[in-house]
Design a protein around this motif. Sequence first.
Motif, PDB file in Angstrom:
ATOM      1  N   ARG A  94       0.838  -1.193   0.000  1.00 40.31           N
ATOM      2  CA  ARG A  94       0.000   0.000   0.000  1.00 40.31           C
ATOM      3  C   ARG A  94       0.874   1.244   0.000  1.00 40.31           C
ATOM      4  O   ARG A  94       1.875   1.310   0.707  1.00 40.31           O
ATOM      5  CB  ARG A  94      -0.907   0.015   1.240  1.00 40.31           C
ATOM      6  N   SER A 129       0.404   5.318   0.567  1.00 34.51           N
ATOM      7  CA  SER A 129      -0.537   6.351   1.003  1.00 34.51           C
ATOM      8  C   SER A 129       0.220   7.640   1.297  1.00 34.51           C
ATOM      9  O   SER A 129       1.448   7.643   1.454  1.00 34.51           O
ATOM     10  CB  SER A 129      -1.316   5.892   2.242  1.00 34.51           C
ATOM     11  N   PHE A 130      -0.532   8.729   1.371  1.00 35.50           N
ATOM     12  CA  PHE A 130       0.051  10.050   1.559  1.00 35.50           C
ATOM     13  C   PHE A 130      -0.623  10.743   2.743  1.00 35.50           C
ATOM     14  O   PHE A 130      -1.809  10.535   3.014  1.00 35.50           O
ATOM     15  CB  PHE A 130      -0.108  10.909   0.296  1.00 35.50           C
ATOM     16  N   ASN A 147      -1.598  15.762   1.812  1.00 35.38           N
ATOM     17  CA  ASN A 147      -1.993  16.190   0.469  1.00 35.38           C
ATOM     18  C   ASN A 147      -3.443  16.620   0.461  1.00 35.38           C
ATOM     19  O   ASN A 147      -4.329  15.897   0.927  1.00 35.38           O
ATOM     20  CB  ASN A 147      -1.757  15.066  -0.541  1.00 35.38           C
ATOM     21  N   SER A 190      -5.344  13.870  -4.965  1.00 38.60           N
ATOM     22  CA  SER A 190      -5.696  12.648  -4.250  1.00 38.60           C
ATOM     23  C   SER A 190      -4.533  11.671  -4.228  1.00 38.60           C
ATOM     24  O   SER A 190      -3.569  11.788  -4.994  1.00 38.60           O
ATOM     25  CB  SER A 190      -6.917  11.989  -4.903  1.00 38.60           C
ATOM     26  N   ASP A 191      -4.641  10.688  -3.348  1.00 41.15           N
ATOM     27  CA  ASP A 191      -3.635   9.624  -3.309  1.00 41.15           C
ATOM     28  C   ASP A 191      -3.536   8.926  -4.659  1.00 41.15           C
ATOM     29  O   ASP A 191      -2.439   8.574  -5.116  1.00 41.15           O
ATOM     30  CB  ASP A 191      -3.984   8.602  -2.226  1.00 41.15           C
ATOM     31  N   ARG A 192      -4.693   8.720  -5.304  1.00 44.73           N
ATOM     32  CA  ARG A 192      -4.701   8.011  -6.582  1.00 44.73           C
ATOM     33  C   ARG A 192      -3.881   8.771  -7.626  1.00 44.73           C
ATOM     34  O   ARG A 192      -3.097   8.189  -8.365  1.00 44.73           O
ATOM     35  CB  ARG A 192      -6.136   7.841  -7.069  1.00 44.73           C
ATOM     36  N   LEU A 211      -1.454  10.988  -7.105  1.00 48.31           N
ATOM     37  CA  LEU A 211      -0.040  11.029  -6.752  1.00 48.31           C
ATOM     38  C   LEU A 211       0.619   9.676  -6.964  1.00 48.31           C
ATOM     39  O   LEU A 211       1.807   9.607  -7.318  1.00 48.31           O
ATOM     40  CB  LEU A 211       0.131  11.474  -5.295  1.00 48.31           C
ATOM     41  N   ARG A 212      -0.118   8.593  -6.769  1.00 48.86           N
ATOM     42  CA  ARG A 212       0.468   7.270  -7.022  1.00 48.86           C
ATOM     43  C   ARG A 212       0.817   7.098  -8.500  1.00 48.86           C
ATOM     44  O   ARG A 212       1.745   6.363  -8.837  1.00 48.86           O
ATOM     45  CB  ARG A 212      -0.492   6.172  -6.566  1.00 48.86           C
ATOM     46  N   GLN A 266       1.862  -0.063  -6.248  1.00 45.57           N
ATOM     47  CA  GLN A 266       1.301  -1.023  -5.308  1.00 45.57           C
ATOM     48  C   GLN A 266       1.179  -2.390  -5.961  1.00 45.57           C
ATOM     49  O   GLN A 266       1.011  -2.510  -7.172  1.00 45.57           O
ATOM     50  CB  GLN A 266      -0.088  -0.563  -4.844  1.00 45.57           C
ATOM     51  N   VAL A 270       4.351   5.166   3.444  1.00 42.41           N
ATOM     52  CA  VAL A 270       3.604   6.375   3.778  1.00 42.41           C
ATOM     53  C   VAL A 270       4.506   7.581   3.525  1.00 42.41           C
ATOM     54  O   VAL A 270       5.596   7.669   4.093  1.00 42.41           O
ATOM     55  CB  VAL A 270       3.130   6.365   5.238  1.00 42.41           C
TER      56      VAL A 270
END
Length: 785
Positions: free
Chosen positions: A200, A202-203, A206, A210-212, A214-215, A222, A278
């Motif tokens: 996983r 996660s941030f 921010n 969103s996390d999505r 930035l990933r 992941q 993280v």
Amino acid sequence: MFYRRGAGTSCGVRASGSYILYSSLLAFFLGLTTTFLLAAAPAQAQTYRFNDVRVEGNERIEASTIIARMGIERGQNVTAGELNDAYQRVLDSGVFETVELTPRGSTLVVTVTEYPTINKISFEGNRRIKDDVLREVISAQTRRVFTAEQAERDAVAISEVYSAQGRIAATVTPRLIRRGNNRVDLVYEIAEGETIEVERISFVGNRAYSDRRLRRVLQTKQAGLLRTFIRADTFIADRIEFDKQVLREFYLSRGFVDFRVNSANAEFTRERDAFFLVLDVTEGQQFSFGNVSVVSEIPGVQAGPYSEAVKVRPGVTYSPSLVDNEIARLERLGLRRGVDFMRVEPRVTRNDRSLTLNVEFALVKGPRIFVERIDIEGNTTTLDRVIRQQFKTVEGDPFNPREIRESAERIRALGFFAESNVETREGTSSDRVIVDVDVEEQPTGSLNIGGNYSVSDGFGLAVSLNEENWLGRGQRLSASISTAQESERYTFGFTEPYLLGRDLQFDLELGLSERDSSFTNYDTKRVFFQPALTFDVGELSNLQLRYNFETSEMVQREDQTVGAVIASEIAQGERSSSSLGMTYTYDSRRDGLDPTRGLLLQLGVDAAGLGGDNKFVKTSALATAQQLTFNEEVTLRATVELGALYWRDGFSRTVDRYVLGPRTFRGFEPAGIGPRDLSNGRDDAIGGNYYAVARLEAEFPLGLPEELGIRGGLFYDVGNLWNLDDVNTAGGTIVGEGGSFRHVLGFSVLWDTPFGPLRFNFSQALVKEEFDKVQNFDLTLQARF
């Protein structure tokens, strides 16, 4: 002692006061005298004299070599300290496991145990990494002396190779197998362990993204269902550091000048078989450009022409890369205007109230430094000129640090080198610099084997051979074979990116294609030859000039009937076209002002008649605009595509006219819209001279886990294909010549798989003609492995 005995009363003697004083003084002076005498006597250190030195235990190393290393000569007085130094010199030679010096009378006996030599090096337990790769990272070599310290260092180096692949639990143990003649086999026993994946990401902190979103920026991914084919979901510490830098660049390019990554914490899961990553970030506020101005501090240089050259305007989201682009543009303008050694200094003033950054570009005079020479090392295959072509600066030019940095980036972007370093140093005088280029070459050839699928061609196999640096000349050479159920294509390509040493790209393409589509009752054959020249006409635009010669033929299949129009075109036999053409391309995605939007424009024209059978003018235009919105979660895209064919002599054929397929206009079969010939009981698509298509698309997340790589899309297409001027209708029954606009609404599922992008289109024609051929489902796959 004496004092205590004189002071006692048990022996019955009574001492007087004067006697006691005299005795005390006498004892003091005697003790003081003894101390001075002892201090004055010289310390006699132990010395040795050896008339003979005998060496025992040596097998490979000559005794004379060991004695010479000791530095002790026969008959020489040697102290214990000098003897210890001799021992240390022999031990430090690195070829003896133990050393012992034993004095025996006038003979010094030196007993040594030599390190064994390495007879063979092998690896056991390695399945994921080949022996050849591991041999490159160890320093131990056969027929060299073995040392335990070296073996341990090599074990650590091998472990680091496994860590770089996410196997941080890998262990390496050096083992020895004793052989005769003081030789050993060195075996590295490897326990590879399991790959530690990133379960996983996660941030924290921010808000803008969103996390999505930035990933998608990070190189680390992941773990997902297809993790067997994905290496990016393994935990690699170096890659995490790279991701932190990429994340910072992402925010800076969007105006978040205060952004920072506070920490990147990786914690084991409870089962200790994966990591939770993280990233704690601080975004800060988003800034835009405020006032943008240019001032000149160089006598005789006016700021006006440079102000006109600045493209950034107030209100544009601030980005350091935009500032760098403006500096480079102004410095190039200075060179064109004959202003040598001009430097542009950006002076940024921050306004927190309006969240703007005022930028003043100051034109200043830099130091008078010239480039003395450019030295290139490490290139064994690549010619020096290929690397020098990446420099806009040559020997004798004024030195510009920014231009050197940009040249270094261009060298890295070639893809020819695993490592490339460009540094400067002082030359033969203080006003001269030498540019050192040190590169390490890497393989530049590739063999790709893959598959493809489309509704129009079916399943197929694609094989391509590419060489990006042919003979070290920086030229690209390619050959490809693409075979599908209904088409075959064989092509050969050659590219010279710097023709005659100039920024002029030359391309040559030769090819043969054959098609026996199930959507027609005839086959087509085509042979083509196309050389082209491409050069930049602006920072974001280029122009291609080309010549094209091709022969094409329509061949009727056995036991198949065709309509009157197709029959007349088949009767024309093989025809040739000799044409000159040009295409202008503007692409803001190359270096645009806004990373969230882009614009692509293409205008092309081809004129045939310079020899050959066919005479025509064919024009085309394409415009695509793309915008990322809703915190860059949704992609909006609009495309308009136009084409027109003007036939000048004789009759055109279907293979010459425009025929629309699913890639251009969705919702219909290949050649599913446009004029058709219904004669002879057939329903033949015969294409059209004009077409116009508009495509509106939106791509968005479906709420599924990001690691699946699945997104959704909506599209709306509207298009038309019409006009049959200069077509031999041959008495056929023609429908759709006048044309009408069709409308299609659809939904897409986009899946980025390790094999390639998959796109599933589900569509419904809202407006169509009764003779159109509808296709409600379309799947496109292009894979490489």
